[in-house]
Write a protein that holds these residues in place. Structure first.
Motif, short mmCIF file in Angstrom:
data_model
loop_
_atom_site.label_atom_id
_atom_site.label_comp_id
_atom_site.label_asym_id
_atom_site.label_seq_id
_atom_site.Cartn_x
_atom_site.Cartn_y
_atom_site.Cartn_z
N ASP A 48 0.81 -1.22 0.00
CA ASP A 48 0.00 0.00 0.00
C ASP A 48 0.85 1.27 0.00
OD1 ASP A 48 1.00 -0.16 2.56
OD2 ASP A 48 -0.94 -0.03 3.58
N THR A 49 2.10 1.14 -0.41
CA THR A 49 3.02 2.28 -0.45
C THR A 49 3.48 2.54 -1.88
OG1 THR A 49 3.78 1.82 1.81
CG2 THR A 49 5.20 3.18 0.43
N VAL A 50 3.51 3.80 -2.27
CA VAL A 50 3.87 4.20 -3.63
C VAL A 50 5.17 4.99 -3.60
CG1 VAL A 50 3.15 5.50 -5.68
CG2 VAL A 50 1.44 4.31 -4.29
N LEU A 51 6.11 4.60 -4.45
CA LEU A 51 7.41 5.28 -4.51
C LEU A 51 7.31 6.58 -5.31
CD1 LEU A 51 9.68 2.21 -5.34
CD2 LEU A 51 9.56 3.41 -3.14
N PRO A 52 8.15 7.56 -4.98
CA PRO A 52 8.20 8.77 -5.80
C PRO A 52 8.87 8.45 -7.14
CG PRO A 52 9.90 8.84 -4.13
CD PRO A 52 9.06 7.63 -3.83
#
Length: 244
Positions: free
Chosen positions: A101-105
């Motif tokens: 549930d985490t999105v990288l820049p």
């Protein structure tokens, strides 16, 4: 007994070109796994390896992930265990552990390469919490500040490290909770983390589900009792974790 400080050589920029592996532990993520893995396609085109480690999903997570990852591994449930399994089969000289549930820049990989080639053995990103209740921006600010002061990171911050540092630290402890905290302590004995200002975005679903104040107080309660020596398994049961 204190863990001896390990001396881990810093990789050069050349070592890290195409030498990064993302390890993503998942469990019953069929609803969002396709979109999440598709968002990582540009990184795979740059030579980044993507490994998905399933902890026994009872939905279609595995079949949906297989066409969109370099490798899908299945192991017993538990983030620490799952991430260790992914690290074992990863080919990269550097590892980045990414929650589902985490999105990288967009510039994540260049930031990681620069940090590690610059001498850091490990690090993490600042975090922004999205889709949560009012006040999560303050929670994220506090998380980032606390991490910068203490040198302790959480899994929501997309921890990364060299393979040598991960091995020297003994990998993640295979405990029900706080595996990220323990690994941070071990890595901190090797070097201070690179605290990147670039922000990952992580879901605020647990804050939305349980309420902001209740979630913050619960996390403080869990960490306090963990530092006081409580069993991670007992804390996990108090947190609502139900082993299969």
């Amino acid at each position: 007994m204190k863990r001896a400080r390990a001396i881990v050589p810093s990789p050069t920029a050349a070592d890290l070109v195409g030498g990064l592996s993302i390890v993503m532990p998942v469990l019953d993520e069929a609803a969002g796994i396709v979109a999440r893995l598709q968002s990582l396609r540009p990184l795979r085109r740059q030579g980044v390896e993507l490994i998905v480690v399933d902890g026994g999903s009872q939905d279609d997570t595995v079949s949906l992930a297989e066409p969109l990852a370099d490798r899908v591994v299945t192991t017993d449930r538990g983030r620490g265990r799952q991430m260790n399994a992914g690290a074992v089969c990863a080919r990269g000289n550097a590892l980045l552990f990414l929650h589902a549930d985490t999105v990288l820049p967009p510039d994540a990989m260049s930031a990681v390469r620069q940090a590690l080639a610059g001498g850091a053995a490990w690090g993490r990103f600042d975090v922004r919490i999205v889709d949560g209740p009012a006040g999560v921006a303050v929670v994220a600010w506090a998380m980032n500040l606390r991490s910068r002061i203490t040198g302790i990171a959480t899994g929501d911050q997309a921890m990364f490290c060299t393979r040598e540092a991960f091995s020297a630290a003994g990998g993640f402890p295979e405990i029900a909770l706080m595996e990220d905290i323990v690994l941070s302590q071990r890595l901190r004995a090797i070097s201070r983390p690179a605290c990147l200002r670039q922000r990952v975005e992580t879901s605020g679903r647990r804050w939305a589900h349980h309420g902001l104040v209740r979630t913050v107080l619960t996390m403080w309660w869990l960490r306090l009792h963990f530092w006081l020596g409580a069993s991670p398994d007992a804390l996990a049961r108090a947190y609502g974790y139900t082993p299969r």
